[in-house]
Write a protein that holds these residues in place. Sequence first.
Motif: not given
Length: 353
Positions: A137-138, A140-142, A148
Amino acid sequence: MANLLVTGGAGFIGGNFVHYWANKHPADRLIVLDALTYAGNESTIAGVEQAELVVGDICDTALVEKLLRERGITAIVHFAAESHVDRSITGPDAFIETNILGTNSLLKAARQVWLDDGSGQPHRFHHISTDEVFGSLGPEDPAFHEATPYAPNSPYSASKASSDHLVRAYHHTFGLEVTTSNCSNNYGPYQYPEKLIPLFLLNALSGKPLPIYGDGMNVRDWLHVEDHCRGIEACLERGKPGETYNIGGGAELPNMAVIDTICAEVDRAMEEVSGLAERFPDAPAAKGGKTSQLKAFVEDRKGHDRRYAIDETKARAELGYAPARGFEEGLRSTLRWYLDNEDWWMPLLKLAS
């Protein structure tokens, strides 16, 4: 009374599950199938009266069928897996064999005994997987949720993703009653000292470097193993066949924060636990120093995922699951367990040396 086959039940998470289930369900019988590889330890489940250890390989389909029939098994709880990412990079073949072929072997045996033989016996095949199948994940990714898309980035996570798909396929194609849980990073008692928390604790006690990959800011969600066992129990008792559930610890932290907490707890233990400095004289904290002076940055792991995070909304809503232990409390109790159980981990270090 139920009879459960627990694969990998002499390992870290499986062994904790054996202790947990025996305590919560004392009338049940636990058949532990474990190959006792380097990460399997018979002493982990010693003294659990409800547990019977069978030393064997999950790839031995005939053995699994025999156990299912002769022991009247009604549920398989499948922990057995190769799970160390570094080992999967240097030697991926073992991960393909155990995680994919081994899971397929179990599924074949379960299908044969529970479905093809026509017993009509109520059953459940619960598969323990990992959040690593979802990739990285980045910032700010959920968080990862059950829908997913899979994007595994290491041979380990790719092998677990493959096994997840096999479990799903056996449900949709053959009608096998399965559930899958994808968990975040586990920690707690009986963890083999190659994973971050026990490795850094034991290195700190021995005055050895604490090797930090890259900048130390890779983020993981930390789940105490007892909370994980509670989540698996909820899947077995209330999970809907064919469904997957994310089991998290609600503690999303960068590795550096975890390492700093370990250092602080070792320093605290040296002050509070009588005789600890004498037992571990090479620890900086035993000589008036700070454990943090052992921190050493090393070259980053190949393909190192930057961030994992778990959205456990579905497990909370459908299973009533929620983690019960905060990270600092869970870590402190884990470190004290290792201090109190040197007779469990010291032989492992001697074998590895």
